[in-house]
Design a protein around this motif. Structure first.
Motif, mmCIF file in Angstrom:
data_model
loop_
_atom_site.group_PDB
_atom_site.id
_atom_site.type_symbol
_atom_site.label_atom_id
_atom_site.label_comp_id
_atom_site.label_asym_id
_atom_site.label_seq_id
_atom_site.Cartn_x
_atom_site.Cartn_y
_atom_site.Cartn_z
ATOM 1 N N TYR A 1 4.460 -14.373 70.353
ATOM 2 C CA TYR A 1 5.787 -14.567 70.922
ATOM 3 C C TYR A 1 6.880 -13.894 70.095
ATOM 4 O O TYR A 1 7.808 -13.284 70.643
ATOM 5 N N GLU A 2 6.786 -13.984 68.777
ATOM 6 C CA GLU A 2 7.882 -13.557 67.911
ATOM 7 C C GLU A 2 7.708 -12.160 67.319
ATOM 8 O O GLU A 2 8.692 -11.489 67.024
ATOM 9 N N LEU B 1 16.967 -14.257 77.050
ATOM 10 C CA LEU B 1 17.960 -14.816 77.966
ATOM 11 C C LEU B 1 18.643 -16.028 77.358
ATOM 12 O O LEU B 1 19.833 -16.246 77.565
ATOM 13 N N SER B 2 17.908 -16.818 76.569
ATOM 14 C CA SER B 2 18.506 -18.013 75.970
ATOM 15 C C SER B 2 19.672 -17.647 75.055
ATOM 16 O O SER B 2 20.687 -18.351 75.017
ATOM 17 N N ASP B 3 19.557 -16.541 74.311
ATOM 18 C CA ASP B 3 20.654 -16.126 73.425
ATOM 19 C C ASP B 3 21.895 -15.768 74.232
ATOM 20 O O ASP B 3 23.029 -16.101 73.842
ATOM 21 N N VAL B 4 21.696 -15.073 75.341
ATOM 22 C CA VAL B 4 22.832 -14.655 76.166
ATOM 23 C C VAL B 4 23.504 -15.868 76.809
ATOM 24 O O VAL B 4 24.733 -15.985 76.804
ATOM 25 N N LEU B 5 22.701 -16.778 77.352
ATOM 26 C CA LEU B 5 23.279 -17.974 77.969
ATOM 27 C C LEU B 5 23.933 -18.870 76.928
ATOM 28 O O LEU B 5 24.966 -19.495 77.195
ATOM 29 N N ALA B 6 23.333 -18.939 75.733
ATOM 30 C CA ALA B 6 23.922 -19.766 74.669
ATOM 31 C C ALA B 6 25.304 -19.262 74.289
ATOM 32 O O ALA B 6 26.227 -20.058 74.062
ATOM 33 N N SER B 7 25.470 -17.941 74.218
ATOM 34 C CA SER B 7 26.785 -17.409 73.846
ATOM 35 C C SER B 7 27.822 -17.751 74.908
ATOM 36 O O SER B 7 28.991 -17.999 74.589
ATOM 37 N N TYR C 1 12.118 -31.434 66.074
ATOM 38 C CA TYR C 1 12.479 -31.376 64.659
ATOM 39 C C TYR C 1 13.369 -30.159 64.432
ATOM 40 O O TYR C 1 13.336 -29.173 65.181
ATOM 41 N N LEU C 2 14.150 -30.236 63.349
ATOM 42 C CA LEU C 2 14.927 -29.075 62.921
ATOM 43 C C LEU C 2 14.860 -28.972 61.408
ATOM 44 O O LEU C 2 14.580 -29.956 60.710
ATOM 45 N N LEU D 1 12.671 -19.871 62.292
ATOM 46 C CA LEU D 1 13.153 -18.957 63.327
ATOM 47 C C LEU D 1 14.139 -19.630 64.274
ATOM 48 O O LEU D 1 14.906 -18.950 64.953
ATOM 49 N N ALA D 2 14.132 -20.944 64.334
ATOM 50 C CA ALA D 2 15.071 -21.662 65.208
ATOM 51 C C ALA D 2 16.493 -21.658 64.651
ATOM 52 O O ALA D 2 17.426 -22.066 65.351
ATOM 53 N N ARG D 3 16.671 -21.268 63.392
ATOM 54 C CA ARG D 3 18.010 -21.134 62.791
ATOM 55 C C ARG D 3 18.823 -22.417 62.888
ATOM 56 O O ARG D 3 19.990 -22.415 63.276
ATOM 57 N N GLY D 4 18.201 -23.524 62.536
ATOM 58 C CA GLY D 4 18.917 -24.786 62.507
ATOM 59 C C GLY D 4 18.970 -25.512 63.834
ATOM 60 O O GLY D 4 19.570 -26.590 63.917
#
Length: 644
Positions: A157-158, A519-525, A86-87, A34-37
């Protein structure tokens, strides 16, 4: 190899299932997928695996789980140790030889997203048959309750976010089936869905439409009454404007509700009015009255201003509510634009923004011109576009503008059309446009929004905790909305439960997430769209104790001359991740990073920069010989470098 989480968490090599072990190992595997890399930190893994009380041996156990995971999935994907966690890195397929060797990796939720995007594109192009087929294939990737076999923290959470995504795609597939005239076949499915999800207004509206088209007007009205009662009982609110308008259309037997079969040449007629209305503004829209009034006045008289275009712009940082303000303004201007309103998402904050030519095609299609037969060349398409707008009075809402170049040719020259832009950048290079800048909410407006979501009774019971939540959200509208939605979804929680979870700035961003809002997705963009020097500046500035800084501070941290540092700071201002703050009495400009962006970037600093870079930057800042920027003694030296 095939990895799946849309059902039991499993891995398959061809037709053979790969043994992943027990719930803890499946949970770690699902978290990495789910972390997508991206890196999943040890603290996140610990929280997902054991909750709030991890064992003393948590570090050794995580190391063991990752070792077992490497053994299980083999060479198909790499589990990499990268501090602070980890990733999971999955190779792209570069040749048929690699595919033959079994190195192709598919992930079910990524396949679901790919098909869903294709289905939406087909729907936007007017091909309902293709849209229904592709969206049905996307939904077929779900084979059971999502994240089966994982521990509760990750599932809790998910699951809401993933389930919300599935339901949205399901609604889009039903919309395509309705467009194809399959209303009779849909009724049983929609009755089951509205029973399972009584508060989803779009599903209820689709059931009302299907019933009405099957000559069951009374049943359609009864479905509306059931939904209104369910919303009142559960949330104490009335249905939204879309469902209320549909109810009125059913009452008066509006001919527009009847199904119209698609023709092979659909979309080529020039009917002159948009066939897809813009989204409605949020029902709980809060504050921004000054900005709304200013923009409504600007856009109220298109075509009547001497030498000026009716163009408004709303700018601000991610999550500040630009689109909500634009829709609120547009809602109050419907009578001023008899040829309708057109809403186009220009995708400026994403990796695939629309080109100007693509946006012209979208606008022409929504205005009834259709995309068939559009000129291919930008210049000829632009001529057609401007000519089509010349005789119309429509409001174009161009959301999420990347930069001035994207929209410069989309602005009509003369005529009665108005334009409303939203963007994360200043748009200061567009002539004759004075953007309206949005900042954080006032305390009163933030309080009002939170109360509209949570309820006055819960707010009154713990007023101090409510104020603490608002301040943890830095009064950013999106953050307040997410926090309120989390509380509304958990009526058993006292407010201080969420206050405690938001207390740690480094964990706060991860807590501000519910369903498809993160919010993390919005700030990341916003962070990812900055230039590399601006990202570096943001990372290093986030390390200092105070959010406020001067150009001198930035120059020391970045090891740059003042002019160069000033240019980088200007990029942060242009992207609205930093603001100019009131003069502190020194005569020097002082800036401040937004609190939530600062917290987010601190979390990115370890992954995107080196420890040595951070150490050297702080050493430069704390060097005793540095020249102060305060006082007149610096006036003659402020353009010299170095300061030693």
């Amino acid at each position: 190899m095939r990895f799946q989480i849309l059902g039991p968490v499993e891995a398959w090599q061809g037709q053979t299932q790969v043994l992943l072990g027990g719930p803890k190992l499946r949970t770690a595997f699902a978290a990495l997928l789910l972390a997508r890399g991206r890196v999943v930190s040890n603290s996140q893994l610990t929280s997902l695996l054991w909750g709030e009380v991890p064992p003393a041996t948590w570090a050794a156990q995580i190391h063991t789980y990752m070792s077992r995971l490497r053994q299980s999935i083999g060479p198909a994907a790499q589990v990499i140790r990268q501090r602070p966690g980890y990733l999971l890195r999955m190779p792209s397929v570069r040749s048929p030889h690699e595919t033959a060797l079994g190195r192709q990796v598919t992930v079910d939720f990524l396949e679901f997203e790919r098909l869903a995007a294709q289905g939406r594109a087909a729907a936007n192009a007017g091909d309902a048959a293709a849209a229904a087929e592709i969206l049905r294939a996307a939904l077929a990737t779900w084979i059971g309750p999502v994240l089966g076999g994982v521990t509760d923290p990750l599932a809790e959470y998910e699951r809401p976010h993933l389930e919300e995504t599935r339901l949205s795609v399901l609604e889009e597939r039903i919309e395509a089936d309705l467009a194809l005239g399959r209303h009779g076949e849909l009724i049983a499915e929609l009755i089951e869905l509205t029973t399972a999800h009584p508060l989803r207004e779009r599903l209820r509206g689709q059931l009302m439409t299907a019933l009405y088209r099957c000559d069951r007007q009374a049943d359609a009205l009864a479905v509306f009454q059931e939904g209104r009662q369910a919303l009142a009982d559960s949330l104490g609110i009335d249905p939204g404007p879309t469902l209320r308008n549909l109810h009125q259309s059913v009452l008066v037997n509006d001919p527009a509700l009847a199904h119209r079969a698609q023709s092979p040449t659909a979309g080529t007629a020039d009917v002159g009015t948009p066939h897809v209305p813009p989204p409605a503004p949020p029902a709980d829209f809060t504050g921004r009255q000054t900005q709304v009034s200013e923009l409504k006045e600007l856009l109220s008289a298109p075509g009547k201003r001497t030498g000026a275009r009716a163009v408004g712009a709303i700018v601000g940082m991610p999550g500040v509510g630009k689109t909500a303000v634009a829709l609120q303004v547009a809602h109050g201007l419907s009578a001023k634009y008899p040829d309708g309103q057109v809403f186009v998402d220009l995708r400026g904050s994403r990796s695939n923004p629309l080109t100007a030519a693509e946006a012209m095609g979208e606008i022409l299609s929504l205005l009834g011109r259709g995309k068939a037969g559009l000129p291919v060349g930008d210049e000829r398409r632009g001529e057609l576009y401007r000519g089509h707008l010349l005789s119309r009075r429509a409001l174009l809402i161009l959301d999420d503008v990347a930069d001035e170049a994207q929209v410069r040719t989309l602005l009509p020259g003369v005529g009665g059309c108005g334009v409303l832009l939203t963007s994360r950048t200043r748009l200061s290079a567009l002539p004759g446009i004075r953007p309206v800048s949005l900042g954080a909410f006032s305390p009163a407006d933030a309080q009002q929004l939170l109360q509209s979501i949570v309820g006055a009774e819960r707010m009154a019971a713990q007023p101090e905790e409510a104020r603490a939540i608002i301040e943890c959200c830095a009064r950013l509208p999106l953050a307040v909305r997410i926090a309120g939605s989390r509380l509304a979804a958990r009526p058993q929680w006292p407010l201080d439960r969420l206050t405690t979870r938001l207390a740690d700035p480094l964990l706060r961003i991860g807590e501000l997430r519910i369903a498809d809002l993160a919010l993390s997705d919005v700030l990341a963009s916003g962070y990812d769209r900055l230039s590399p020097p601006a990202r570096r500046a943001l990372r290093l500035l986030s390390l200092i104790e105070s959010p406020a800084f001067s150009t001198w501070t930035a120059a020391l941290l970045l090891d740059l001359p003042l002019d160069a540092a000033d240019d980088v700071v200007d990029q942060l201002l242009a992207a609205h991740v930093a603001d100019l703050v009131p003069d502190d009495g020194t005569g020097q400009p002082v800036y401040a990073l937004h609190g939530l962006m600062r917290s987010y970037v601190r979390g990115r600093a370890a992954a995107d920069g080196s420890a040595e870079e951070r150490r050297e930057a702080l050493e430069r800042l704390n060097r005793p010989t540095r020249v102060s920027y305060r006082g007149d003694e610096c006036a003659d030296d402020r353009h010299q470098w170095p300061f030693d």
